[in-house]
Design an enzyme around this catalytic site. Structure first.
Site, PDB file in Angstrom:
ATOM      1  N   ARG A  64      13.826  -3.067  10.142  1.00 30.04           N
ATOM      2  CA  ARG A  64      14.472  -4.379  10.204  1.00 30.04           C
ATOM      3  C   ARG A  64      15.310  -4.666   8.971  1.00 30.04           C
ATOM      4  O   ARG A  64      16.219  -5.470   8.994  1.00 30.04           O
ATOM      5  CB  ARG A  64      13.418  -5.486  10.379  1.00 30.04           C
ATOM      6  CG  ARG A  64      12.801  -5.514  11.768  1.00 30.04           C
ATOM      7  CD  ARG A  64      11.925  -6.725  11.953  1.00 30.04           C
ATOM      8  NE  ARG A  64      10.708  -6.639  11.170  1.00 30.04           N
ATOM      9  CZ  ARG A  64       9.575  -6.107  11.614  1.00 30.04           C
ATOM     10  NH1 ARG A  64       9.490  -5.632  12.830  1.00 30.04           N
ATOM     11  NH2 ARG A  64       8.503  -6.046  10.839  1.00 30.04           N
TER      12      ARG A  64
ATOM     13  N   CYS B 125     -10.481  -3.132   2.623  1.00 26.13           N
ATOM     14  CA  CYS B 125     -10.546  -3.022   1.162  1.00 26.13           C
ATOM     15  C   CYS B 125     -11.696  -3.817   0.536  1.00 26.13           C
ATOM     16  O   CYS B 125     -12.113  -3.544  -0.583  1.00 26.13           O
ATOM     17  CB  CYS B 125      -9.226  -3.484   0.554  1.00 26.13           C
ATOM     18  SG  CYS B 125      -8.630  -5.049   1.195  1.00 26.13           S
TER      19      CYS B 125
ATOM     20  N   VAL C  99       0.849  -1.201   0.000  1.00 28.53           N
ATOM     21  CA  VAL C  99       0.000   0.000   0.000  1.00 28.53           C
ATOM     22  C   VAL C  99       0.883   1.249   0.000  1.00 28.53           C
ATOM     23  O   VAL C  99       0.607   2.224  -0.709  1.00 28.53           O
ATOM     24  CB  VAL C  99      -0.965   0.000   1.209  1.00 28.53           C
ATOM     25  CG1 VAL C  99      -1.791   1.266   1.236  1.00 28.53           C
ATOM     26  CG2 VAL C  99      -1.876  -1.218   1.174  1.00 28.53           C
TER      27      VAL C  99
ATOM     28  N   ASN D 117      -8.212  -3.167  -4.741  1.00 26.81           N
ATOM     29  CA  ASN D 117      -8.021  -3.197  -3.280  1.00 26.81           C
ATOM     30  C   ASN D 117      -6.872  -2.311  -2.824  1.00 26.81           C
ATOM     31  O   ASN D 117      -6.878  -1.793  -1.709  1.00 26.81           O
ATOM     32  CB  ASN D 117      -7.776  -4.631  -2.798  1.00 26.81           C
ATOM     33  CG  ASN D 117      -6.662  -5.330  -3.544  1.00 26.81           C
ATOM     34  OD1 ASN D 117      -6.770  -5.544  -4.754  1.00 26.81           O
ATOM     35  ND2 ASN D 117      -5.600  -5.688  -2.860  1.00 26.81           N
TER      36      ASN D 117
ATOM     37  N   ARG E  43     -10.540 -16.219  -0.644  1.00 25.79           N
ATOM     38  CA  ARG E  43      -9.287 -15.794  -1.290  1.00 25.79           C
ATOM     39  C   ARG E  43      -9.173 -16.528  -2.627  1.00 25.79           C
ATOM     40  O   ARG E  43      -9.414 -17.733  -2.698  1.00 25.79           O
ATOM     41  CB  ARG E  43      -8.111 -16.158  -0.391  1.00 25.79           C
ATOM     42  CG  ARG E  43      -6.813 -15.571  -0.850  1.00 25.79           C
ATOM     43  CD  ARG E  43      -6.714 -14.091  -0.662  1.00 25.79           C
ATOM     44  NE  ARG E  43      -6.573 -13.694   0.725  1.00 25.79           N
ATOM     45  CZ  ARG E  43      -6.569 -12.442   1.139  1.00 25.79           C
ATOM     46  NH1 ARG E  43      -6.708 -11.448   0.281  1.00 25.79           N
ATOM     47  NH2 ARG E  43      -6.444 -12.149   2.423  1.00 25.79           N
TER      48      ARG E  43
ATOM     49  N   HIS F 152     -10.339  -6.809  -5.946  1.00 32.16           N
ATOM     50  CA  HIS F 152     -11.317  -7.638  -5.229  1.00 32.16           C
ATOM     51  C   HIS F 152     -12.657  -7.601  -5.989  1.00 32.16           C
ATOM     52  O   HIS F 152     -13.083  -6.543  -6.468  1.00 32.16           O
ATOM     53  CB  HIS F 152     -11.568  -7.088  -3.830  1.00 32.16           C
ATOM     54  CG  HIS F 152     -10.441  -7.320  -2.855  1.00 32.16           C
ATOM     55  ND1 HIS F 152      -9.327  -8.056  -3.141  1.00 32.16           N
ATOM     56  CD2 HIS F 152     -10.303  -6.898  -1.561  1.00 32.16           C
ATOM     57  CE1 HIS F 152      -8.536  -8.089  -2.072  1.00 32.16           C
ATOM     58  NE2 HIS F 152      -9.100  -7.387  -1.116  1.00 32.16           N
TER      59      HIS F 152
ATOM     60  N   GLN G 183     -11.288 -12.434  -3.239  1.00 34.01           N
ATOM     61  CA  GLN G 183     -10.278 -11.456  -2.852  1.00 34.01           C
ATOM     62  C   GLN G 183      -8.878 -11.784  -3.364  1.00 34.01           C
ATOM     63  O   GLN G 183      -8.379 -12.896  -3.208  1.00 34.01           O
ATOM     64  CB  GLN G 183     -10.257 -11.346  -1.326  1.00 34.01           C
ATOM     65  CG  GLN G 183     -11.603 -10.885  -0.790  1.00 34.01           C
ATOM     66  CD  GLN G 183     -11.635 -10.646   0.697  1.00 34.01           C
ATOM     67  OE1 GLN G 183     -12.646 -10.890   1.323  1.00 34.01           O
ATOM     68  NE2 GLN G 183     -10.559 -10.137   1.277  1.00 34.01           N
TER      69      GLN G 183
ATOM     70  N   SER H  38      -3.005  -9.674  -3.131  1.00 34.25           N
ATOM     71  CA  SER H  38      -2.345  -8.437  -2.683  1.00 34.25           C
ATOM     72  C   SER H  38      -3.063  -7.820  -1.483  1.00 34.25           C
ATOM     73  O   SER H  38      -2.484  -7.000  -0.773  1.00 34.25           O
ATOM     74  CB  SER H  38      -2.254  -7.417  -3.826  1.00 34.25           C
ATOM     75  OG  SER H  38      -3.535  -7.165  -4.340  1.00 34.25           O
TER      76      SER H  38
ATOM     77  N   ARG I 110     -10.755   1.580  13.297  1.00 32.89           N
ATOM     78  CA  ARG I 110     -11.926   1.726  12.409  1.00 32.89           C
ATOM     79  C   ARG I 110     -13.245   1.774  13.159  1.00 32.89           C
ATOM     80  O   ARG I 110     -14.151   2.507  12.790  1.00 32.89           O
ATOM     81  CB  ARG I 110     -11.948   0.564  11.408  1.00 32.89           C
ATOM     82  CG  ARG I 110     -10.880   0.676  10.345  1.00 32.89           C
ATOM     83  CD  ARG I 110     -10.926  -0.533   9.441  1.00 32.89           C
ATOM     84  NE  ARG I 110      -9.818  -0.558   8.515  1.00 32.89           N
ATOM     85  CZ  ARG I 110      -9.376  -1.659   7.928  1.00 32.89           C
ATOM     86  NH1 ARG I 110      -9.960  -2.822   8.164  1.00 32.89           N
ATOM     87  NH2 ARG I 110      -8.365  -1.613   7.083  1.00 32.89           N
TER      88      ARG I 110
HETATM   89  N1  NAP Z   1      -3.127  -4.733   0.897  1.00 33.27           N
HETATM   90  C1  NAP Z   1      -4.327  -4.218   0.861  1.00 33.27           C
HETATM   91  O1  NAP Z   1      -5.100  -4.404  -0.105  1.00 33.27           O
HETATM   92  C2  NAP Z   1      -4.820  -3.375   2.006  1.00 33.27           C
HETATM   93  C3  NAP Z   1      -6.077  -2.774   1.890  1.00 33.27           C
HETATM   94  C4  NAP Z   1      -6.567  -1.990   2.946  1.00 33.27           C
HETATM   95  C5  NAP Z   1      -5.790  -1.812   4.062  1.00 33.27           C
HETATM   96  N2  NAP Z   1      -4.575  -2.418   4.150  1.00 33.27           N
HETATM   97  C6  NAP Z   1      -3.799  -2.176   5.361  1.00 33.27           C
HETATM   98  O2  NAP Z   1      -2.647  -1.411   5.005  1.00 33.27           O
HETATM   99  C7  NAP Z   1      -1.556  -1.781   5.846  1.00 33.27           C
HETATM  100  C8  NAP Z   1      -0.369  -2.184   4.986  1.00 33.27           C
HETATM  101  O3  NAP Z   1      -0.710  -3.303   4.207  1.00 33.27           O
HETATM  102  P1  NAP Z   1       0.234  -3.833   3.026  1.00 33.27           P
HETATM  103  O4  NAP Z   1      -0.617  -4.758   2.254  1.00 33.27           O
HETATM  104  O5  NAP Z   1       0.903  -2.706   2.354  1.00 33.27           O
HETATM  105  O6  NAP Z   1       1.332  -4.668   3.871  1.00 33.27           O
HETATM  106  P2  NAP Z   1       2.843  -5.010   3.477  1.00 33.27           P
HETATM  107  O7  NAP Z   1       3.007  -5.069   2.014  1.00 33.27           O
HETATM  108  O8  NAP Z   1       3.162  -6.222   4.269  1.00 33.27           O
HETATM  109  O9  NAP Z   1       3.693  -3.761   4.025  1.00 33.27           O
HETATM  110  C9  NAP Z   1       3.803  -3.478   5.402  1.00 33.27           C
HETATM  111  C10 NAP Z   1       4.656  -2.238   5.606  1.00 33.27           C
HETATM  112  O10 NAP Z   1       4.674  -1.931   7.008  1.00 33.27           O
HETATM  113  C11 NAP Z   1       6.047  -1.819   7.438  1.00 33.27           C
HETATM  114  N3  NAP Z   1       6.184  -2.213   8.839  1.00 33.27           N
HETATM  115  C12 NAP Z   1       6.069  -3.435   9.391  1.00 33.27           C
HETATM  116  N4  NAP Z   1       6.331  -3.381  10.717  1.00 33.27           N
HETATM  117  C13 NAP Z   1       6.625  -2.079  10.996  1.00 33.27           C
HETATM  118  C14 NAP Z   1       6.997  -1.384  12.178  1.00 33.27           C
HETATM  119  N5  NAP Z   1       7.103  -2.005  13.358  1.00 33.27           N
HETATM  120  N6  NAP Z   1       7.237  -0.050  12.095  1.00 33.27           N
HETATM  121  C15 NAP Z   1       7.117   0.614  10.913  1.00 33.27           C
HETATM  122  N7  NAP Z   1       6.780  -0.001   9.751  1.00 33.27           N
HETATM  123  C16 NAP Z   1       6.539  -1.328   9.797  1.00 33.27           C
HETATM  124  C17 NAP Z   1       6.795  -2.757   6.510  1.00 33.27           C
HETATM  125  O11 NAP Z   1       8.180  -2.456   6.559  1.00 33.27           O
HETATM  126  P3  NAP Z   1       9.290  -3.608   6.296  1.00 33.27           P
HETATM  127  O12 NAP Z   1       9.378  -3.701   4.802  1.00 33.27           O
HETATM  128  O13 NAP Z   1      10.502  -3.064   6.954  1.00 33.27           O
HETATM  129  O14 NAP Z   1       8.770  -4.853   6.952  1.00 33.27           O
HETATM  130  C18 NAP Z   1       6.118  -2.409   5.181  1.00 33.27           C
HETATM  131  O15 NAP Z   1       6.624  -1.188   4.707  1.00 33.27           O
HETATM  132  C19 NAP Z   1      -2.087  -2.873   6.777  1.00 33.27           C
HETATM  133  O16 NAP Z   1      -2.496  -2.286   7.969  1.00 33.27           O
HETATM  134  C20 NAP Z   1      -3.269  -3.433   6.025  1.00 33.27           C
HETATM  135  O17 NAP Z   1      -4.241  -3.994   6.881  1.00 33.27           O
HETATM  136  C21 NAP Z   1      -4.059  -3.180   3.148  1.00 33.27           C
END
Ligand code: NAP
Length: 339
Positions: A44, A132, A19, A320, A241, A248, A159, A162, A103
């Site tokens: 990390r 999403c 995201v 999404n 999924r 989605h 879904q 991603s 939320r």
């Molecule tokens: N994917 C979707 O379709 C979607 C839709 C709606 C909402 N969301 C929400 O959006 C958020 C991100 O989702 P994503 O799909 O982008 O996940 P992702 O691809 O797994 O990315 C997670 C991000 O968070 C960082 N992170 C993890 N632990 C952290 C910490 N302790 N401090 C600071 N940063 C940290 C990660 O950094 P590193 O690379 O260093 O691990 C990475 O940049 C989640 O809360 C999810 O529920 C996602």
């Protein structure tokens, strides 16, 4: 976008994620007036992100570092949002949170700008973006609910991987690669999901509660009720999924309190903000064609359901990562910038 030439210092927590990457691209593409830019990740691993032609190293966030921003986008996880967002908001920093942490919290607006953007006010600095999956239904059926009142909504979801983040997307690709190498589908999951995902579908998104509902199914119900401001609607869903990379899809059955007709619904769908409605039965959206870097929600295959009077069926597709997350957050920021 025009904002009286004011620039906003922006922090993105989770800038290296799925995201986060989309969010940076959208801030650029939509010309959001960004002053200083501060990207954060978990700290990390060393990660750099590109923004406006410059590479920025990501570091772990601290409260002091985040306080330099006017707007902080939280696109990491619940714990991180919980640790920083309330304190930042209390200090006057706008926080737009894509995690599920706040939320349902009373006093925190849960916002899809074209549906309930009126809830954004300078007094409420912490704002949540919804899950999403429900976004497509919330946008597509918003006017139907307003005009005919939706009393019951059933959803079957399809879904994309991603939706579960970068690692989950990697799992589908890894399983497909393994298949090309061995000629056999994986029989055990290779990482993020509870089941193999290549050549498969499974009815589990999140963990299950005592009643057997998944986390995703509960989120869809509770968040949609909050966004529409109506606790009376009965909502039931099965979240599935599917091996789609992005976008989605939803199959929706909705019943209305006031009698309506397919023609009246069509008229409403054609003027619903943020929705493109396909009128002909043979024209319908798919995740591949309409769920990848698209700004709006798509719907088609409207018809009467055969199960009850005043019940209709609709097929809905949305991106999404854009409307379900990054774009919605940027649209919230655009509204904030004008407050
Ligand atoms: N994917 C979707 O379709 C979607 C839709 C709606 C909402 N969301 C929400 O959006 C958020 C991100 O989702 P994503 O799909 O982008 O996940 P992702 O691809 O797994 O990315 C997670 C991000 O968070 C960082 N992170 C993890 N632990 C952290 C910490 N302790 N401090 C600071 N940063 C940290 C990660 O950094 P590193 O690379 O260093 O691990 C990475 O940049 C989640 O809360 C999810 O529920 C996602």
């Amino acid at each position: 976008m025009k904002t009286n030439n004011k620039k906003f210092n922006i922090a993105v927590v989770g800038a290296s994620g799925m995201v986060g990457g989309e969010l940076l691209g959208l801030l650029e593409k939509r010309r959001f007036p960004v002053g200083e830019f501060y990207p954060f990740n978990s700290g990390r691993s060393a990660a750099k992100v590109s923004f406006r032609g410059k590479k920025y190293p990501c570091t772990a966030p601290t409260l002091d570092a985040l306080k330099k921003a006017d707007i902080v986008f939280f696109v990491s996880n619940e714990e991180v949002s919980d640790k920083f967002a309330p304190r930042l908001a209390a200090a006057g920093v706008w926080c737009i949170d894509d995690s599920s942490q706040f939320r349902l919290a009373p006093g925190v607006p849960l916002v899809i700008p074209e549906v309930n953007g009126r809830e954004l006010t300078p007094a409420k600095k912490l704002i949540a973006g919804p899950n999403c999956t429900l976004t497509g239904a919330a946008v597509a059926l918003a006017l139907v609910h307003e005009k005919f009142r939706v009393t019951e909504l059933r959803l079957a979801t399809y879904q994309a991987v991603s939706g579960a983040g970068k690692a989950a997307m990697g799992q589908l690709v890894d399983e497909l690669r393994a298949y090309l190498k061995t000629g056999a589908p994986a029989l055990r999951p290779l990482g993020k999901f509870p089941r193999p995902i290549a050549f498969n579908v499974f009815p589990q998104v999140g963990g299950f509660d005592a009643a057997g509902d998944s986390g995703e199914e509960n989120k869809v119900e509770a968040e949609l009720k909050k966004i529409w401001g109506d606790k009376r609607i009965k909502i039931s869903s099965t979240a599935v999924r599917v091996p789609v990379l992005r976008g989605h899809s939803l199959c929706a059955w909705f019943k209305t309190a006031r009698p309506c007709t397919p023609a009246a619904l069509k008229k409403l769908f054609l003027r619903t903000p943020g929705l493109k409605f396909f009128e002909r039965p043979g024209d319908y959206p798919t995740p591949l064609e309409n769920g990848d870097r698209t700004d709006i929600v798509y719907a088609g295959r409207l018809r009467r359901a055969k199960t009850a009077k005043n019940e209709y069926q609709l097929w809905i597709v949305s991106d999404n990562l854009y409307k379900g997350a990054a774009l919605n957050s940027v649209q919230i920021a655009e509204r904030i910038a004008k407050l």
